[in-house]
Design an enzyme around this catalytic site. Structure first.
Site, PDB file in Angstrom:
ATOM      1  N   ARG A  28     -10.586 -11.722   1.426  1.00 58.23           N
ATOM      2  CA  ARG A  28     -11.590 -12.519   0.988  1.00 58.23           C
ATOM      3  C   ARG A  28     -10.982 -14.270   1.205  1.00 58.23           C
ATOM      4  O   ARG A  28     -10.897 -14.871   1.253  1.00 58.23           O
ATOM      5  CB  ARG A  28     -11.212 -12.574  -0.310  1.00 58.23           C
ATOM      6  CG  ARG A  28     -10.203 -11.725  -1.678  1.00 58.23           C
ATOM      7  CD  ARG A  28     -10.704 -11.129  -2.559  1.00 58.23           C
ATOM      8  NE  ARG A  28     -10.795 -10.005  -2.444  1.00 58.23           N
ATOM      9  CZ  ARG A  28     -11.303  -8.683  -3.276  1.00 58.23           C
ATOM     10  NH1 ARG A  28     -11.437  -9.274  -4.201  1.00 58.23           N
ATOM     11  NH2 ARG A  28     -11.120  -8.311  -3.303  1.00 58.23           N
ATOM     12  N   LYS A  59       0.520  -0.884  -0.232  1.00 55.89           N
ATOM     13  CA  LYS A  59      -0.265   0.226  -0.251  1.00 55.89           C
ATOM     14  C   LYS A  59       1.128   1.133  -0.014  1.00 55.89           C
ATOM     15  O   LYS A  59       1.780   1.152   0.245  1.00 55.89           O
ATOM     16  CB  LYS A  59      -0.469   0.091   1.263  1.00 55.89           C
ATOM     17  CG  LYS A  59      -1.803  -0.670   1.519  1.00 55.89           C
ATOM     18  CD  LYS A  59      -2.937  -0.735   1.850  1.00 55.89           C
ATOM     19  CE  LYS A  59      -3.896  -1.671   2.663  1.00 55.89           C
ATOM     20  NZ  LYS A  59      -4.814  -1.580   1.662  1.00 55.89           N
TER      21      LYS A  59
HETATM   22  N1  BES Z   1      -8.096  -4.098   4.236  1.00 58.01           N
HETATM   23  C1  BES Z   1      -8.190  -3.735   2.965  1.00 58.01           C
HETATM   24  C2  BES Z   1      -9.440  -2.427   2.723  1.00 58.01           C
HETATM   25  C3  BES Z   1     -10.007  -1.420   3.369  1.00 58.01           C
HETATM   26  C4  BES Z   1      -9.767   0.015   2.816  1.00 58.01           C
HETATM   27  C5  BES Z   1     -10.176  -1.700   4.700  1.00 58.01           C
HETATM   28  C6  BES Z   1      -9.583   1.376   3.047  1.00 58.01           C
HETATM   29  C7  BES Z   1     -10.184  -0.006   4.861  1.00 58.01           C
HETATM   30  C8  BES Z   1      -9.835   1.377   4.720  1.00 58.01           C
HETATM   31  C9  BES Z   1      -8.348  -4.866   2.396  1.00 58.01           C
HETATM   32  O1  BES Z   1      -7.519  -5.733   2.371  1.00 58.01           O
HETATM   33  C10 BES Z   1      -7.950  -4.480   0.724  1.00 58.01           C
HETATM   34  O2  BES Z   1      -7.036  -3.383   0.348  1.00 58.01           O
HETATM   35  N2  BES Z   1      -8.613  -4.481  -0.526  1.00 58.01           N
HETATM   36  C11 BES Z   1      -8.272  -3.240  -1.661  1.00 58.01           C
HETATM   37  C12 BES Z   1      -8.575  -4.989  -3.156  1.00 58.01           C
HETATM   38  C13 BES Z   1      -8.327  -4.660  -4.076  1.00 58.01           C
HETATM   39  C14 BES Z   1      -6.593  -4.520  -4.289  1.00 58.01           C
HETATM   40  C15 BES Z   1      -9.044  -5.234  -4.857  1.00 58.01           C
HETATM   41  C16 BES Z   1      -9.082  -2.450  -2.329  1.00 58.01           C
HETATM   42  O3  BES Z   1      -9.971  -2.347  -1.589  1.00 58.01           O
HETATM   43  O4  BES Z   1      -7.809  -1.387  -2.344  1.00 58.01           O
HETATM   44 MN    MN Z   2      -5.356  -5.427   1.398  1.00 60.05          MN
END
Ligand code: BES
Ligand code: MN
Ligand code: ZN
Length: 487
Positions: A344, A270
């Protein structure tokens, strides 16, 4: 924070403040008139002027002739459409105000039954709301917050039975909500998977909740390839914790929570701002823990099993990679298309575990996608389901809890986007419709078990003071409790 009952009139309440609700229209309610009398008629004079009594607006006034020095008049908005949801919000904002004023003992003067235009007195909602708003997290601060430590429902002798019932329910529910918020607010170095598991074991022991821990080696023996892969980049091994409340006969109901103690994104790292709040990525698991605690304390009749998929998504030398193929607990093979789509994967193994328990239905909670935050904002969580009747039950429980959801689509095209040239499926299907695609991935593992997925990425925490202040909100705990009470 302690919730209690003060039996007797306003005058006999000894504390630092009395909270009283004021409608923005019509005559003052009986209890507001009584408080108004103790502050020289100021509420009546100022209402509509300096104090508009909009929902959640708080006005503080000196009180004479009472053993509490301050009145906190809180706006309830117009009489029409008053609900327990509005009572909860008004009480939360009043308690937050009391916290800012450093008032320690706060009395809550509820509406008289005759004055509550709809939905009864909302005594329970008032207590729960006030506890939510007065909450603070100061475990790591030398100077402790001076918020309310005692919230007392002021209740006439004649109404004692209703007051006692509301108090008991509110105590059990707020204990669960506060436990969930404490867990989420805890920094990630203090809740690594091992530490979180130890905390949960201690909590379960204290509460008399049945608790089983499936550690990394056992997960490996079972072939839980999803959660194992996600945990591999961390020095702290993953685990699944299973909590049980057996309140008599009937089928078991399954709750499942995403418990990422920290989500760096893994190899698909991230950005720095994107990582800032990722200690909250175990909010789903925390909500299940809180709900199980409340359900157990309430002695709910029914059988509930809570599964928590706990891991830390890091970038260590053995971290899983984009394009790895994993064999999940269910046997399905998954091609990893993005290591940041880790939630997931840990939930898929949790769903399979619950299916093996032959639960009648499943509710999972997860901070799963940024996409749901874009779609719905921070007030509503996304709801997805493979079963309309189950979805309706969860929506009804959410309404009773004053926690808002919005059902989002789950179409065949979302599943088709997950086709992989290499494995049975891949883990992501592109950015557009991302919350639905994540849900479609989970649906594959829920199979034909009635299942609801709640994507709480937007509602789990507040970056800057919302009605509940800064940090974890405890969103979802009360919904799960209300579902348990209703089913
Ligand atoms: N934990 C994150 C989602 C999230 C984002 C929670 C912002 C709270 C605030 C999750 O694991 C994630 O990183 N999801 C990705 C999925 C993508 C790679 C398909 C996302 O939402 O960017
Ligand atoms: Mn994630
Ligand atoms: Zn995550």
């Amino acid at each position: 924070m302690e919730l209690s009952l003060h039996l007797g009139g306003l005058q006999s309440y000894e504390g630092d403040a009395i909270v009283v609700g004021v409608f923005s229209d019509g005559d003052l309610t009986a209890v507001a008139q009584a408080v108004d009398g103790l502050c020289g008629g100021a509420i009546g004079r100022l209402r509509g002027g300096a104090f508009r009594a909009a929902l959640g607006e708080v006005f503080s006034l000196p009180l004479a002739g009472s053993s509490a020095p301050v009145a906190l008049a809180v706006g309830l908005g117009p009489r029409a459409g008053f609900s327990h949801a509005r009572a909860k919000k008004a009480a939360a904002l009043a308690a937050r105000h009391a916290k800012q004023m450093r008032l320690g003992r706060v009395g809550l003067a509820p509406l008289e039954p005759a004055d509550a235009p709809s939905g009864g007195w909302a005594l329970e909602a008032t207590l729960i709301g006030a506890a939510l708003g007065g909450y603070g997290f100061d475990r790591f601060q030398k100077e402790k917050g001076q918020g309310p430590h005692t919230l007392s429902l002021i209740c006439a002798e004649a109404d004692a039975p209703q007051g006692r019932a509301a108090l008991a329910a509110a105590q059990a529910i707020t204990a669960g909500v506060q436990a969930a918020r404490d867990l989420v607010n805890t920094p990630p170095n203090e809740k690594t998977p091992e530490k979180l598991v130890a905390t949960l074991q201690a909590m379960a022991l204290e509460e008399g909740l049945d608790c089983r821990v499936i550690g990394r080696d056992e997960l490996a023996g079972m072939g839980a390839g999803g959660i194992l892969a996600v945990g591999r980049g961390s020095a702290h091994p993953p685990a699944i914790v299973v909590l049980r409340h057996d309140g008599g006969a009937g089928p078991w109901h399954g709750y499942l929570g995403k418990g990422m103690t920290f989500d760096s994104g893994g190899i698909d790292l991230k950005t720095a701002p994107g990582m800032l709040w990722m200690k909250s990525d175990m909010s789903g698991a925390a909500a299940v823990v809180g709900a199980m605690l409340s359900i157990h304390r309430l002695g709910v009749k029914g059988r509930f099993v809570g599964v928590l998929s706990i891991a830390e998504n890091m970038t260590g030398a053995d971290a899983f990679r984009p394009s790895d193929v994993l064999q999940m607990l269910s046997g399905t093979t998954v091609e990893v298309s993005d290591t940041d789509a880790e939630g997931r994967l840990v939930l898929a193994d949790g769903l399979e575990l619950l299916r093996r328990e032959q639960v009648a239905d499943i509710i999972d909670l997860a901070t799963l996608t940024g996409a749901v935050v874009i779609a719905l904002g921070k007030e509503r969580a996304g709801l997805f389901s493979n079963d309309d009747a189950h979805a309706e039950q969860v929506l009804a429980a959410g309404a009773r809890a004053a926690e808002r959801y919005w059902r989002l689509p789950l179409d065949e095209e979302h599943s088709e986007s997950l086709k992989s040239p290499t494995a049975d499926m891949k883990s992501t299907g592109g950015r557009d419709g991302g919350a639905s695609k994540a849900a479609a991935f989970l649906r594959h593992f829920a199979q034909d078990t009635p299942w609801v997925h709640l994507d709480i990425a937007g509602t789990a925490f507040e970056e800057e003071g919302g009605p509940l202040g800064h940090g974890a909100t405890g969103f979802g705990v009360e919904t799960l409790v209300r579902f348990a009470q209703g089913g």
